[in-house]
Enzyme design. Structure first.
Site, PDB file in Angstrom:
ATOM      1  N   GLY A  59       0.841  -1.196   0.000  1.00 10.52           N
ATOM      2  CA  GLY A  59       0.000   0.000   0.000  1.00 10.52           C
ATOM      3  C   GLY A  59       0.869   1.235   0.000  1.00 10.52           C
ATOM      4  O   GLY A  59       2.050   1.167   0.351  1.00 10.52           O
ATOM      5  N   CYS A  86       5.305  -6.024   1.574  1.00 10.96           N
ATOM      6  CA  CYS A  86       5.648  -4.605   1.642  1.00 10.96           C
ATOM      7  C   CYS A  86       4.907  -3.919   2.805  1.00 10.96           C
ATOM      8  O   CYS A  86       5.178  -4.224   3.954  1.00 10.96           O
ATOM      9  CB  CYS A  86       5.370  -3.950   0.290  1.00 10.96           C
ATOM     10  N   TYR A  87       3.952  -3.045   2.526  1.00 15.55           N
ATOM     11  CA  TYR A  87       3.227  -2.410   3.638  1.00 15.55           C
ATOM     12  C   TYR A  87       2.605  -3.472   4.542  1.00 15.55           C
ATOM     13  O   TYR A  87       2.551  -3.312   5.766  1.00 15.55           O
ATOM     14  CB  TYR A  87       2.137  -1.475   3.099  1.00 15.55           C
ATOM     15  N   HIS A 175       8.025  -7.319  -3.823  1.00 12.08           N
ATOM     16  CA  HIS A 175       6.725  -7.713  -4.395  1.00 12.08           C
ATOM     17  C   HIS A 175       6.853  -9.017  -5.192  1.00 12.08           C
ATOM     18  O   HIS A 175       7.259  -8.987  -6.352  1.00 12.08           O
ATOM     19  CB  HIS A 175       6.190  -6.603  -5.303  1.00 12.08           C
ATOM     20  N   GLU A 177       4.557 -10.684  -6.474  1.00 13.70           N
ATOM     21  CA  GLU A 177       3.483 -10.811  -7.456  1.00 13.70           C
ATOM     22  C   GLU A 177       3.808 -10.196  -8.813  1.00 13.70           C
ATOM     23  O   GLU A 177       3.116 -10.448  -9.784  1.00 13.70           O
ATOM     24  CB  GLU A 177       2.189 -10.200  -6.897  1.00 13.70           C
ATOM     25  N   ASP A 233     -17.081 -10.576 -22.755  1.00 14.95           N
ATOM     26  CA  ASP A 233     -17.824 -10.793 -21.518  1.00 14.95           C
ATOM     27  C   ASP A 233     -19.279 -11.179 -21.770  1.00 14.95           C
ATOM     28  O   ASP A 233     -19.783 -12.146 -21.197  1.00 14.95           O
ATOM     29  CB  ASP A 233     -17.767  -9.540 -20.624  1.00 14.95           C
ATOM     30  N   LYS A 374     -10.413 -11.141 -16.377  1.00 21.55           N
ATOM     31  CA  LYS A 374     -10.574 -11.232 -17.833  1.00 21.55           C
ATOM     32  C   LYS A 374      -9.898 -12.477 -18.427  1.00 21.55           C
ATOM     33  O   LYS A 374     -10.480 -13.150 -19.286  1.00 21.55           O
ATOM     34  CB  LYS A 374      -9.946  -9.971 -18.452  1.00 21.55           C
TER      35      LYS A 374
END
Ligand code: XMP
Length: 518
Positions: A59, A86-87, A175, A177, A233, A374
């Site tokens: 964050g 992280c945060y 991070h 990710e 979609d 998606k």
């Protein structure tokens, strides 16, 4: 429709990082179901959620900020593993009695860490080797809480990772990710499988099976209508529903005259002829164009189109008979209630495709894709046998070409834009960029410029070519296409589209620009 039939799930508490959705995507890619919730989710709700593990996201705040976001400390008593990123790691430190300090300098970008402990979270990584990770932090851990030991360090960060192995609490300052941390996926998977004991049960085939079953239960013998646009979609929504309830589904395709060349017919071909769906094409092109006559203001265009869409759709639905439900292709990113530190985000453009329909028509919503990202929707589409061109189709705005014709929308100007647009798509596809970029399209500008063709002076229209790279349309960058591809697009448009004598390439990023021009 209340879904969630998955017991193997992970909870991600969001502290506002721009990467939070990426964490969720990585977890889903590992075939584990997860949900993102705001960091201040109440402990009762967290308990009811029943996660096998919790990830605390990064964050932008500092733990010492006046309004620093906090999670309920009760999460530390649930007996489930926790990974703070992280945060999230700084929150763990602060909450459990350690000390976070302000670093003299922000550490940002690629950093080398040295892994110096043998721990399950780093399984597959060798000790005493240096690994590249992505850092983005100001504060850092000065003193770990009791019970924690350091697992890795970087030049500026003595505690780049930490663990309390008896409680199974972990923190990483970097991070895992993001793609810039090459071994990040390994670390996240270790957390999921070795530490939380998750099983990889979240697959699109299991999703399809469960969703069809639960839709059948919810819908019973009622009828459903669905607006088809030809986008991924709504197409996947329609095919899923068709599998579930067959001819109790009616689809409506409104041709508002603002679609790309040949689009309406293509959609009819796939859904009516291939799938045998009850699909109704409403040709309302003239009607929409009449309403748009003389209108140049972008917001007014959008409002008119939204309103007319509702009225056309509603009258067609009435003819089709009584339905109880309206199916909509809402995706997970639209549903996530993320933490916003900037207050409610302002409406920059009105995004209304079918907004307002359920209230006007007193219909209940069916949103089978509410849990999906998606890329997962695309996978569902593939598994349901939708053609690849449709599954990989780039996003197209509800108000269609109207927001790509700056100034008044007229049949002549639509013709110029459509013919230019086909060329952009064709050249982008031939050069192999169609699936690599987020969107690629032509925009017709409201100015004319001087040119020369043969011996004659011309005074004609300008086409802007817009091609962007993006992950989620929230931010975007203009695509660095090879000059020869741009050159071919420009030559073909100028040589073959009557009324155009100049092509320009849009080199603006979002923000501060937007992807569409209106
Ligand atoms: P902007 O132009 O705001 O667009 O950067 C972000 C993404 O949203 C698409 N877009 C729309 N999609 N209805 C839609 O369904 C709309 O009214 C609409 N306006 C923009 C745009 O194409 C891009 O992918």
């Amino acid at each position: 429709m209340k879904t969630n039939l998955y017991r193997q799930k992970l909870l991600i508490l969001d502290f506002g990082s721009q990467y939070t959705q990426l964490i969720a995507r990585r977890v889903r890619e590992a075939n584990v179901y997860c949900e993102i919730h705001p960091c201040n989710m109440g402990i009762k709700k967290i308990k009811a959620f029943g996660a096998k593990g919790i990830v605390l996201s990064g964050g932008p705040a500092s733990i010492y900020d006046k309004d620093a976001p906090m999670a309920d400390k009760g999460i530390f008593n649930l007996g489930v593993p926790i990974l703070g990123i992280c945060y999230g790691m700084q929150f763990i430190t602060h909450a459990l009695g350690g000390i976070v300090e302000k670093a003299a300098e922000r550490e940002y970008g690629n950093t080398k860490i040295r892994v110096n402990a043998d721990e399950a979270i780093f399984k597959g990584l060798e000790g005493n080797k240096r690994y590249t990770v992505w850092m983005s932090h100001g504060d850092r851990i000065d003193r770990m809480p009791n019970g924690f030991v350091a697992l890795a360090s970087s030049k500026n960060c003595p505690v780049a990772a930490m663990v309390d192995s008896s409680k199974r609490f972990f923190g990483v300052q970097f991070h895992p990710e993001v793609a810039h941390t090459p071994d990040g996926t390994k670390i996240l998977r270790n957390f999921l499988f070795r530490i939380c004991g998750c099983e990889p049960t979240w697959t699109m085939s299991s999703f399809i099976e469960r969703t069809i079953r639960s839709m059948r239960e919810t819908i019973g013998n009622e009828r459903v209508i669905c607006g088809l646009s030809g986008g991924v979609d709504s197409s996947v929504t329609a095919v899923l529903l068709h599998r579930a309830i067959k001819d109790r589904l009616s689809c409506i395709l409104v041709d508002n005259g603002l679609l790309r060349k040949g689009e309406a017919l293509e959609v009819m071909e796939v859904f009516r002829n291939h799938y045998g769906m009850d699909l109704h094409l409403v040709d309302a092109a003239e009607h929409f164009l009449k309403r748009l006559k003389g209108v140049t203001d972008p917001e007014e265009k959008r409002k008119i189109i939204g309103r007319e869409f509702i009225s056309v759709f509603e009258s067609k639905a009435k003819v089709l008979g009584k339905a109880k439900y309206l199916a909509q292709g809402t995706l997970y990113p639209d549903v996530i209630e993320s933490v916003s530190f900037k207050g409610p985000s302002a409406t920059i453009k009105s995004h209304h495709n079918v907004g307002g329909l359920p209230e006007v028509m007193k219909l209940e919503l069916i949103e089978p894709l509410r849990e999906l990202f998606k890329d997962e929707v695309r996978e569902v589409g593939r598994q349901l046998g939708l053609p690849q061109e449709l599954v990989m189709r780039q996003p197209f705005p509800g108000p269609g070409l109207a927001v790509r014709i700056l100034g008044e929308v007229t049949p002549d100007r639509l013709e110029i834009l459509r013919n230019s647009d086909v060329i952009v798509l064709d050249e982008i596809t031939k050069a192999g960029f169609y699936e690599k970029v987020w969107q690629s399209f032509a925009v017709l500008l409201p100015v004319r410029t001087v040119g020369v063709m043969g011996d004659e002076r011309t005074y004609d229209n300008v086409i802007a070519v817009r091609v962007v790279d993006s992950l989620d349309a929230m931010t975007a960058d203009w695509s660095k296409l090879p000059y020869d591809v741009l050159g071919r697009i420009s030559n073909r448009i100028i040589n073959t589209v009557k009324g155009v004598n100049r092509v320009v390439y849009d080199i603006s990023s979002k923000p501060p620009s937007t992807i569409e021009w209106e």
